[in-house]
Design a protein around this motif. Structure first.
Motif, PDB file in Angstrom:
ATOM      1  N   GLN A   1      -6.462  -3.945   8.818  1.00  0.00           N
ATOM      2  CA  GLN A   1      -5.949  -2.607   8.510  1.00  0.00           C
ATOM      3  C   GLN A   1      -4.904  -2.637   7.397  1.00  0.00           C
ATOM      4  OE1 GLN A   1      -7.780  -0.490   9.704  1.00  0.00           O
ATOM      5  NE2 GLN A   1      -8.680  -1.633  11.411  1.00  0.00           N
ATOM      6  N   ALA A   2      -4.328  -3.806   7.133  1.00  0.00           N
ATOM      7  CA  ALA A   2      -3.407  -3.919   5.997  1.00  0.00           C
ATOM      8  C   ALA A   2      -4.205  -3.816   4.704  1.00  0.00           C
ATOM      9  CB  ALA A   2      -2.634  -5.228   6.063  1.00  0.00           C
ATOM     10  N   ALA A   3      -5.366  -4.463   4.692  1.00  0.00           N
ATOM     11  CA  ALA A   3      -6.202  -4.421   3.484  1.00  0.00           C
ATOM     12  C   ALA A   3      -6.783  -3.024   3.258  1.00  0.00           C
ATOM     13  CB  ALA A   3      -7.319  -5.452   3.583  1.00  0.00           C
ATOM     14  N   TYR A   4      -7.185  -2.382   4.352  1.00  0.00           N
ATOM     15  CA  TYR A   4      -7.855  -1.086   4.198  1.00  0.00           C
ATOM     16  C   TYR A   4      -6.933   0.097   4.486  1.00  0.00           C
ATOM     17  CZ  TYR A   4     -11.899  -4.146   4.047  1.00  0.00           C
ATOM     18  OH  TYR A   4     -12.783  -5.143   3.700  1.00  0.00           O
ATOM     19  N   ASP A   5      -5.639  -0.123   4.396  1.00  0.00           N
ATOM     20  CA  ASP A   5      -4.692   0.967   4.625  1.00  0.00           C
ATOM     21  C   ASP A   5      -4.847   2.025   3.524  1.00  0.00           C
ATOM     22  OD1 ASP A   5      -2.382   2.612   4.762  1.00  0.00           O
ATOM     23  OD2 ASP A   5      -1.341   1.019   5.860  1.00  0.00           O
ATOM     24  N   PRO A   6      -5.164   3.260   3.885  1.00  0.00           N
ATOM     25  CA  PRO A   6      -5.397   4.277   2.856  1.00  0.00           C
ATOM     26  C   PRO A   6      -4.147   4.589   2.031  1.00  0.00           C
ATOM     27  CG  PRO A   6      -5.390   5.243   5.056  1.00  0.00           C
ATOM     28  CD  PRO A   6      -5.370   3.766   5.245  1.00  0.00           C
ATOM     29  N   ASP A   7      -2.985   4.222   2.543  1.00  0.00           N
ATOM     30  CA  ASP A   7      -1.751   4.533   1.825  1.00  0.00           C
ATOM     31  C   ASP A   7      -1.342   3.443   0.844  1.00  0.00           C
ATOM     32  OD1 ASP A   7      -1.554   6.854   3.298  1.00  0.00           O
ATOM     33  OD2 ASP A   7      -0.384   5.898   4.876  1.00  0.00           O
ATOM     34  N   ARG A   8      -2.115   2.382   0.790  1.00  0.00           N
ATOM     35  CA  ARG A   8      -1.761   1.265  -0.100  1.00  0.00           C
ATOM     36  C   ARG A   8      -1.423   1.711  -1.514  1.00  0.00           C
ATOM     37  NH1 ARG A   8      -5.948  -3.623  -0.297  1.00  0.00           N
ATOM     38  NH2 ARG A   8      -4.839  -3.884  -2.263  1.00  0.00           N
ATOM     39  N   LEU A   9      -0.581   0.953  -2.176  1.00  0.00           N
ATOM     40  CA  LEU A   9      -0.384   1.146  -3.612  1.00  0.00           C
ATOM     41  C   LEU A   9      -1.661   0.695  -4.294  1.00  0.00           C
ATOM     42  CD1 LEU A   9       3.224  -0.322  -3.910  1.00  0.00           C
ATOM     43  CD2 LEU A   9       2.566   2.087  -4.029  1.00  0.00           C
ATOM     44  N   LYS A  10      -2.176   1.535  -5.185  1.00  0.00           N
ATOM     45  CA  LYS A  10      -3.509   1.243  -5.717  1.00  0.00           C
ATOM     46  C   LYS A  10      -3.517   0.938  -7.206  1.00  0.00           C
ATOM     47  CE  LYS A  10      -5.464   4.384  -2.284  1.00  0.00           C
ATOM     48  NZ  LYS A  10      -4.212   5.061  -1.874  1.00  0.00           N
ATOM     49  N   TYR A  11      -2.533   1.474  -7.916  1.00  0.00           N
ATOM     50  CA  TYR A  11      -2.488   1.256  -9.361  1.00  0.00           C
ATOM     51  C   TYR A  11      -1.031   1.301  -9.814  1.00  0.00           C
ATOM     52  CZ  TYR A  11      -3.369   6.080  -8.029  1.00  0.00           C
ATOM     53  OH  TYR A  11      -3.373   7.256  -7.354  1.00  0.00           O
ATOM     54  N   PRO A  12      -0.749   0.774 -10.995  1.00  0.00           N
ATOM     55  CA  PRO A  12       0.646   0.775 -11.463  1.00  0.00           C
ATOM     56  C   PRO A  12       1.135   2.210 -11.650  1.00  0.00           C
ATOM     57  CG  PRO A  12      -0.734  -0.663 -12.814  1.00  0.00           C
ATOM     58  CD  PRO A  12      -1.652   0.114 -11.944  1.00  0.00           C
ATOM     59  N   MET A  13       2.431   2.407 -11.465  1.00  0.00           N
ATOM     60  CA  MET A  13       3.001   3.746 -11.606  1.00  0.00           C
ATOM     61  C   MET A  13       4.369   3.644 -12.281  1.00  0.00           C
ATOM     62  SD  MET A  13       2.099   5.576  -7.963  1.00  0.00           S
ATOM     63  CE  MET A  13       3.169   4.558  -6.972  1.00  0.00           C
ATOM     64  N   ILE A  14       4.734   4.692 -12.994  1.00  0.00           N
ATOM     65  CA  ILE A  14       6.105   4.786 -13.493  1.00  0.00           C
ATOM     66  C   ILE A  14       6.719   6.110 -13.067  1.00  0.00           C
ATOM     67  CG2 ILE A  14       5.884   3.162 -15.419  1.00  0.00           C
ATOM     68  CD1 ILE A  14       5.441   5.371 -17.287  1.00  0.00           C
ATOM     69  N   ARG A  15       8.006   6.087 -12.928  1.00  0.00           N
ATOM     70  CA  ARG A  15       8.719   7.242 -12.395  1.00  0.00           C
ATOM     71  C   ARG A  15       8.737   8.383 -13.396  1.00  0.00           C
ATOM     72  NH1 ARG A  15      14.152   8.862 -12.539  1.00  0.00           N
ATOM     73  NH2 ARG A  15      14.881   6.941 -13.512  1.00  0.00           N
ATOM     74  N   THR A  16       8.478   9.597 -12.872  1.00  0.00           N
ATOM     75  CA  THR A  16       8.530  10.782 -13.730  1.00  0.00           C
ATOM     76  C   THR A  16       9.590  11.756 -13.244  1.00  0.00           C
ATOM     77  OG1 THR A  16       6.791  11.750 -12.366  1.00  0.00           O
ATOM     78  CG2 THR A  16       6.100  10.706 -14.410  1.00  0.00           C
ATOM     79  N   GLY A  17       9.905  11.724 -11.950  1.00  0.00           N
ATOM     80  CA  GLY A  17      10.867  12.671 -11.396  1.00  0.00           C
ATOM     81  C   GLY A  17      12.230  12.041 -11.195  1.00  0.00           C
ATOM     82  N   GLU A  18      13.011  12.682 -10.357  1.00  0.00           N
ATOM     83  CA  GLU A  18      14.347  12.179 -10.056  1.00  0.00           C
ATOM     84  C   GLU A  18      14.226  10.889  -9.255  1.00  0.00           C
ATOM     85  OE1 GLU A  18      18.014  13.620  -7.302  1.00  0.00           O
ATOM     86  OE2 GLU A  18      16.681  15.191  -8.057  1.00  0.00           O
ATOM     87  N   LYS A  19      15.149   9.986  -9.495  1.00  0.00           N
ATOM     88  CA  LYS A  19      15.079   8.692  -8.818  1.00  0.00           C
ATOM     89  C   LYS A  19      15.175   8.867  -7.293  1.00  0.00           C
ATOM     90  CE  LYS A  19      16.452   4.067  -9.771  1.00  0.00           C
ATOM     91  NZ  LYS A  19      16.757   3.341 -10.982  1.00  0.00           N
ATOM     92  N   GLY A  20      14.302   8.188  -6.584  1.00  0.00           N
ATOM     93  CA  GLY A  20      14.329   8.260  -5.135  1.00  0.00           C
ATOM     94  C   GLY A  20      13.452   9.354  -4.560  1.00  0.00           C
ATOM     95  N   LYS A  21      12.947  10.221  -5.420  1.00  0.00           N
ATOM     96  CA  LYS A  21      12.129  11.328  -4.922  1.00  0.00           C
ATOM     97  C   LYS A  21      10.644  10.950  -4.812  1.00  0.00           C
ATOM     98  CE  LYS A  21      14.862  15.043  -4.428  1.00  0.00           C
ATOM     99  NZ  LYS A  21      16.139  14.401  -4.321  1.00  0.00           N
ATOM    100  N   GLY A  22      10.323   9.760  -5.294  1.00  0.00           N
ATOM    101  CA  GLY A  22       8.943   9.305  -5.160  1.00  0.00           C
ATOM    102  C   GLY A  22       7.959  10.027  -6.060  1.00  0.00           C
ATOM    103  N   GLN A  23       8.437  10.508  -7.209  1.00  0.00           N
ATOM    104  CA  GLN A  23       7.499  11.150  -8.135  1.00  0.00           C
ATOM    105  C   GLN A  23       7.125  10.170  -9.246  1.00  0.00           C
ATOM    106  OE1 GLN A  23      10.240  14.198  -8.706  1.00  0.00           O
ATOM    107  NE2 GLN A  23       9.242  15.638  -7.301  1.00  0.00           N
ATOM    108  N   PHE A  24       5.853   9.865  -9.279  1.00  0.00           N
ATOM    109  CA  PHE A  24       5.372   8.853 -10.216  1.00  0.00           C
ATOM    110  C   PHE A  24       4.133   9.355 -10.925  1.00  0.00           C
ATOM    111  CE2 PHE A  24       7.218   6.506  -6.593  1.00  0.00           C
ATOM    112  CZ  PHE A  24       8.174   5.752  -7.243  1.00  0.00           C
ATOM    113  N   LYS A  25       3.836   8.697 -12.050  1.00  0.00           N
ATOM    114  CA  LYS A  25       2.513   8.937 -12.612  1.00  0.00           C
ATOM    115  C   LYS A  25       1.766   7.618 -12.716  1.00  0.00           C
ATOM    116  CE  LYS A  25       3.356   8.542 -17.547  1.00  0.00           C
ATOM    117  NZ  LYS A  25       3.665   9.215 -18.782  1.00  0.00           N
TER     118      LYS A  25
END
Ligand code: SF4
Ligand code: SF4
Ligand code: SF4
Lengths: 189, 814
Positions: free
Chosen positions: B110-134
């Motif tokens: 279930q660790a491998a198939y966790d749907p919430d996994r990080l899937k691709y690189p991201m960089i922050r677009t919103g306020e720090k800590g708010k979890g907004q990425f592209k």
């Protein structure tokens, strides 16, 4: 008969870790959800007294699953004749014959069955018959993974098998023997 | 015996494993198209459509690997059908895990198939800590790390402004087989700020045993006749092989197990004797045991004569301080007569008697001294480097692998400010007496927040580490992450820490990568390897490949900055060719070649080609394995014949430089640390009226926050409960399931109540790792209480470890 499979538990060794349960669910594709279990661990006994004087010797963890009754109440109760004993001495189900009358669930004195909603049948432990045994393996998922190594799985008809030997050597009991169901799950003293 | 069996009973459940309230989880994997949302990708044929998959009867491939659901590294055989992992079985060949996988190990799929996994690189677009990425490409992510964006500066700007002070970047990592790979990046980068999990974990126990016995020993629980397990919970906090060996012979089957714990744990239930103790007073218990042993002369006279330094000093100290069992009874709550009995029984069985060292976080500020006292008590019975006692064991050699450690003239020393004139009895550093390799996390964080750094630290690289969840005082960690100009996280999951990142680099899970080969020392030594089971899903990569890509991007541009500020490099360039000089600073070098090639070389260079192939295939290798390894029964294997086992490798001699057990260490005194374990009044257990001492800990179904989003484990334990004494709960009108707010000076958290007599009236307990705030985690988000939101950041004085059980809290029904 190809084999007469049975299981023995050195039950006092259990640490209640639930590895067996996860292994079973992953192996046999059992749905998540608290009510869907082929096997479970019962905690027997309660602690008594207050914290600094807790009486504690009565707590035991007990491995529970279908007892593989040789005289199976579930089999007798099913109006559709959906339940049978297979070549390996395992109580099985003709899936297509099951229409969820739930007579087997009510008849089972060990609470071993649950409703498998995905397949619309009543399900229970079948010693990994259509997964591991079907692949030619001779272990069950719970037996092989158990950290306490307390599960013995094997053929009762083979006198040289480990389970036959252990049942000859060690005292054991079955659950609710008074019902005459002749379980093939043995608890080692 | 009559057993009342019922599934219904099971459903109502014991709360340590509460399944109360049926699960609302659908059987369908959230990856599948039915549930597809922006977050969850549509179906990929390599991802199963249901959460659990039934093993099929067709063709299957078996791959030997090592589990990473916790730190034990048990051996597993993964079954792959049509590119999908359908089952993880235990690998019987590994002497450390002896053919077992625990519930977490089984749930690794279930660790491998966790749907919430990080899937691709991201960089922050919103306020720090708010979890907004592209979502970005790997190259864009690497570029953002080097050059920044309009939201954050990159390495080039930071190092330019800090004049090539490489220490302006902090590197931190959690435990894992690839921690070493990441550490090579830290070394090549040239920073001196390294922090790992040690100061949040086993620093004090490892060091306590280290300075006293010269090493952190293992326990031969398989052959011990008498075991004291205090402050360790092996039935629930699973460690292999200890958990497997520990309970086999208890209850009249050859070994006696005495459990000492402020909580009635499963270990207490399985022990021959359980002694409740007031939290943080174990040291008084050990000192009283030692008192009995000295006054009744129960110690092993021969061993003590050969292998002890400072025995008379310690004996004098223990006796003149009157550490009697009667004295200890008042402090610990353990009856004096039990202490007499245990001391006598232990020494009667010694050397086949073990005071279990344990491996856990620091609980009390006196933990280092506790471990020293335990080690000395153990040694008094002679149970060192011997069968049935503590053992050093043997370790198999591995070949060498080259790293890169360039010297940067401008890199400042580690940000630990040494005191100029430490007073007697005061620590020599601002934070703690001794600075270990792994550093002191909370001291570092607090110093950084309070602007007490000798120079500017501007950013951090964080690998497989979750500071937001793993250390006391979550608020301060959030402040620290916000204050950093550049935060780069390499992780598999969108953890609370990842939410504060500027750049997120997604690593694949342990089932999708080969890690550095590892040697496992002990009575039955072996080498084991984690092989890649399936190719990485989505755009994830192993950390080694991530670092190769990153260093290819940043190495040359950063060298240009070094050239500008580094006088040594400038001098060198006058005499030599630039390419030659650059070779010393080429950050890509440690990551050349594949992990598989490196592993092969490290094994083949010592044991030959065939051994390397065997290791790859079986997952485990040791010399003469063909001859020694045998199946004895369904539940038993022989790894080494009895006479080949490394019970004793030094004839009992401690591993300290002097070859003696060190009772009185003058060197410690010079650093303001007690040279011998003594009790101080400040160690007494104190809770103000109306408050409670908060305890935290582990159990068998979760590993800290690392597994908090595992759907299968979540199915076993829906949430964490707070244990509160039954009578206290009755008085306060608190019932099972009531929502409780727990608060301290640090903060507060909420979770449901579990009234029980398994805990004392002035203590509370709940399991660590719950209550995450990352909304990207389907199962873990705001599920249960987060202990570190409440635990105060108390710094243990010797190594600066986080002392987790020093916080008194209030509770309120809400
Ligand atoms: S335990 Fe229940 S389900 Fe199993 S064979 Fe007996 S009656 Fe049937
Ligand atoms: S795996 Fe073994 S020890 Fe763990 S709960 Fe199951 S039977 Fe008990
Ligand atoms: S103890 Fe469990 S989680 Fe840890 S490595 Fe072993 S199987 Fe995996």
């Amino acid at each position: 008969m190809m084999a007469n499979y049975a299981m023995a538990f050195d039950y006092k060794l259990c640490i209640n870790c639930h590895a067996c349960e996860v292994a079973c669910k992953e192996e046999n594709g059992i749905d998540l959800g608290a009510k869907n279990h082929r096997l479970w661990i019962d905690e027997d006994g309660e602690t008594e007294g207050d914290f600094w004087n807790l009486a504690r010797d009565k707590i035991t963890f007990i491995q529970m699953q279908c007892q593989e009754c040789q005289d199976a109440p579930c089999l007798k109760a099913c109006p559709n004749g959906a339940i049978y004993i297979d070549d390996n001495g395992i109580v099985r189900l003709y899936k297509e014959k099951c229409d969820l009358t739930l007579a087997c669930m009510k008849a089972c004195p060990y609470d071993a069955r649950y409703i498998d909603e995905k397949n619309a049948i009543t399900d229970k432990c079948i010693f990994c018959a259509d997964t591991r045994l079907a692949r030619g393996e001779t272990t069950t998922a719970c037996q092989i993974t158990c950290p306490a190594k307390l599960r013995y799985f094997g053929d009762l008809d083979d006198e040289e098998s480990e389970i036959s030997k252990i049942l000859r050597e060690r005292k054991h009991f079955t659950l609710k023997p008074e019902l005459g169901t002749k379980p093939k799950l043995f608890y080692l003293e | 015996m009559s057993v009342e069996v019922s599934r219904r009973k099971f459903l109502q459940g014991s709360v340590a494993l509460s399944v109360a309230g049926a699960s609302a989880i659908s059987a369908t994997n959230l990856f599948s198209s039915e549930h597809a949302s922006n977050k969850h990708q549509p179906t990929d044929s390599r991802i199963p459509s249901t959460i659990t998959t039934k093993t099929g009867t067709g063709e299957a491939v078996e791959v030997a690997t090592l589990c990473e659901m916790c730190v034990n590294k048990c051996a597993a055989l993964a079954r792959v059908e049509n590119g999908v992992i359908t089952k993880l079985n235990p690998n019987p060949m590994f002497p450390k895990s002896k053919n077992m996988l625990c519930p977490r190990g089984n749930a690794g799929i279930q660790a491998a198939y966790d749907p919430d996994r990080l899937k691709y690189p991201m960089i922050r677009t919103g306020e720090k800590g708010k979890g907004q990425f592209k979502r970005v490409t790997w190259d864009e992510a690497y570029d953002a790390i080097l050059n920044g964006t309009d939201k954050f500066p990159g390495l080039a700007k930071i190092l330019e402004e800090e004049k090539d002070n490489r220490s302006s970047m902090l590197f931190c990592a959690g435990e894992g087989m690839a921690e070493h790979t990441f550490k090579q990046f830290y070394q090549a980068f040239g920073s001196s700020n390294w922090l790992n999990h040690a100061s949040l974990c086993l620093q004090t126990v490892v060091s306590g045993y280290g300075v006293t016995l010269g090493g952190y020993p293992q326990s031969d629980l398989d052959n011990a006749e008498y075991i004291i397990m205090a402050g360790a919970n092996r039935a629930e906090a699973i460690v292999t092989p200890d958990t497997m060996d520990c309970f086999k012979r208890t209850k009249g089957r050859g070994a006696k197990l005495v459990c000492v714990d402020p909580r009635f744990t499963n270990t207490a239930a399985k022990a021959d004797k359980w002694l409740a103790i007031k939290p943080g007073t174990d040291l008084a218990f050990v000192l009283a045991l030692t008192y009995v042993v000295f006054t009744e002369e129960l110690y092993n006279k021969k061993y003590v004569a050969n292998y002890f330094n400072g025995l008379e000093d310690y004996k004098n100290s223990v006796i003149t301080n009157k550490y009697t069992p009667e004295w200890a009874e008042k402090i610990t709550g353990i009856k004096a007569k039990d202490i007499y009995t245990i001391a006598r029984e232990f020494m009667m069985h010694a050397p086949k008697a073990i005071y279990y060292p344990g491996r856990r976080s620091t609980f009390a500020t006196n933990d280092f001294q506790l471990r020293r006292a335990q080690a000395i008590f153990q040694a008094l019975g002679g149970g060192i480097d011997t069968k049935g006692g503590l053992i050093f064991g043997k370790k198999l050699k591995l070949g060498k692998h080259e790293g890169l450690e360039p010297l940067y003239a401008r890199a400042e020393a580690r940000a630990v400010s040494k005191k100029d004139h430490p007073k007697k009895g005061e620590s020599g550093y601002d934070d703690c007496a001794i600075v270990s390799g792994g550093g002191s996390w909370i001291a570092w964080r607090n110093r950084y927040l309070e602007d007490r750094m000798p120079y500017k630290v501007r950013g951090m690289f964080c690998y497989k580490h979750n500071p937001m969840m793993n250390m006391p005082n979550t608020k301060k960690t959030a402040q620290m992450l916000k204050k950093m100009d550049l935060v780069v996280t390499i992780d598999t999951m969108p953890s609370d820490t990842v939410m504060y990142a500027d750049v997120v680099l997604p690593e694949c899970t342990y089932l999708e990568r080969t890690d550095p080969v590892k040697t496992f020392g002990g009575v039955e030594p072996s080498i084991a390897v984690r092989n890649k089971v399936i190719d990485p899903l989505f755009e994830t990569k192993p950390v080694r490949d991530i670092l190769r890509g990153l260093t290819e991007k940043i190495s040359k541009p950063l060298f240009e900055i070094t050239k500008k500020y580094d006088e040594d490099v400038q001098d060198e360039l006058e005499d030599s060719d630039e390419a030659e000089v650059y070779a010393e600073f080429d950050l890509t070098l440690p990551f050349e070649g594949t992990q598989e090639e490196v592993n092969h070389h490290m094994v083949a260079s010592v044991y030959g080609e065939e051994a390397a192939h065997k290791l790859h295939k079986d997952g485990v290798f040791y010399p003469d394995m063909d001859k020694f390894y045998k199946k004895i029964g369904a539940n038993e294997h022989q790894y080494y014949p009895e006479k080949e086992k490394a019970y004793s490798v030094r004839g009992g001699k401690p591993k300290t430089p002097s070859g003696k057990v060190e009772c009185n260490i003058a060197n410690l005194a010079s650093k303001g640390v007690d040279p011998m374990p003594v009790w101080k009044d400040e160690y007494n257990f104190k809770v103000e009226e109306g408050k409670f001492r908060l305890l935290t800990g582990r159990h068998a179904q979760f590993t800290q926050s690392g597994t908090s989003n595992n759907s299968m484990l979540h199915d076993l334990i829906m949430t964490n409960f707070i244990w509160i004494n039954q009578r206290v709960a009755d008085k306060k009108g608190i019932k099972f399931g009531d929502m409780i707010e727990v608060s301290s000076k640090t903060g507060s958290t909420r979770l449901k109540a579990y009234p029980t007599e398994k805990i004392g009236p002035d203590t509370l307990f709940f399991i660590h790792g719950f209550g995450e705030e990352s909304s990207e985690l389907t199962w873990a988000y705001k599920n249960g209480g987060n202990d570190n939101a409440v635990i105060e950041d108390v710094v243990e004085p010797v190594y600066g470890a986080a002392a987790m059980h020093e916080t008194n809290v209030e509770i309120r029904k809400v």
